[in-house]
Motif scaffolding. Sequence first.
Motif, short mmCIF file in Angstrom:
data_model
loop_
_atom_site.label_atom_id
_atom_site.label_comp_id
_atom_site.label_asym_id
_atom_site.label_seq_id
_atom_site.Cartn_x
_atom_site.Cartn_y
_atom_site.Cartn_z
N PHE A 149 0.84 -1.21 0.00
CA PHE A 149 0.00 0.00 0.00
C PHE A 149 0.87 1.25 0.00
O PHE A 149 0.56 2.24 -0.67
N GLN A 150 1.97 1.21 0.76
CA GLN A 150 2.84 2.38 0.84
C GLN A 150 3.58 2.61 -0.48
O GLN A 150 3.93 3.74 -0.82
N VAL A 151 3.82 1.55 -1.24
CA VAL A 151 4.54 1.67 -2.51
C VAL A 151 3.60 2.11 -3.64
O VAL A 151 3.94 2.97 -4.45
N TRP A 152 2.40 1.51 -3.67
CA TRP A 152 1.46 1.82 -4.76
C TRP A 152 0.03 1.58 -4.26
O TRP A 152 -0.48 0.48 -4.34
N SER A 153 -0.60 2.62 -3.75
CA SER A 153 -1.97 2.49 -3.26
C SER A 153 -2.95 2.65 -4.41
O SER A 153 -2.59 3.04 -5.52
N PRO A 159 3.34 3.23 -9.18
CA PRO A 159 4.14 3.20 -7.95
C PRO A 159 4.83 4.54 -7.73
O PRO A 159 5.35 5.15 -8.67
N THR A 160 4.83 5.00 -6.49
CA THR A 160 5.35 6.34 -6.20
C THR A 160 6.62 6.34 -5.34
O THR A 160 7.28 7.37 -5.24
N ARG A 161 6.94 5.23 -4.71
CA ARG A 161 8.10 5.22 -3.83
C ARG A 161 8.60 3.80 -3.62
O ARG A 161 7.87 2.84 -3.88
N ARG A 162 9.81 3.67 -3.15
CA ARG A 162 10.34 2.37 -2.76
C ARG A 162 9.89 2.05 -1.34
O ARG A 162 9.53 2.95 -0.58
N GLY A 163 9.92 0.79 -0.98
CA GLY A 163 9.53 0.44 0.37
C GLY A 163 9.76 -1.03 0.65
O GLY A 163 9.90 -1.84 -0.27
N ASP A 164 9.80 -1.37 1.93
CA ASP A 164 9.95 -2.76 2.34
C ASP A 164 8.59 -3.47 2.25
O ASP A 164 7.56 -2.91 2.63
#
Length: 199
Positions: A149-153, A159-164
């Motif tokens: 969700f944090q990477v691509w909601s 996708p807007t950001r990298r994340g674990d």
Amino acid sequence: RAEGLGHLETAPPPVVFAANHCSHLDTTVFMAALPPVWRHRVAPAMRKGYFTAHFHPEGQPWRVRLRSSLKYLLACGLFHAYPLPQQLGTIRSTLQFTGYLVERGNCPLIFPEGVRSGDGSLQPFRQGVGLMAIQLRIPVVPVFIEGTFQVWSKHERRPTRRGDVRVVLGAPLDLSACNDPESATRQVERAVQDLAATP
């Protein structure tokens, strides 16, 4: 990060994978987390309504039809996916095709919430997963996917950001003795909730 893969050793295929749904990345992330020997067996269920212009092209602009058909063909070709209607009555007939896949050793991947979560939290599960568990009589493996969700909601076009990202598999559920779709659904839902609560 993949956790709980050891549970697959106690549940030879076919099984039903039931996961929460936060992002278009969920299917890709889940399949990447699996051992290669399992990966090619997964058959993700897609919401049929997402491809309305493909299945019901009448009255739709040609660009919309083309885009919908390309998405559908890519999903089928790249991920071995198949369409799953949201209406309960139609789901019953779709179970026949799901059974056909299972007989050939495939493992359906379903998202019982029905739609992507709007805020990343778990949403109530729909009864389709309970019907599937009862009709197919194969184990249901609960899955919790965290971080997509944090990477691509669903509120973003890409996708807007990298994340674990973390994929957690739970112990297989044997629901063969259950005859109530609502009860079976709640058992799967609680299992995914328990995985979500695991740090």
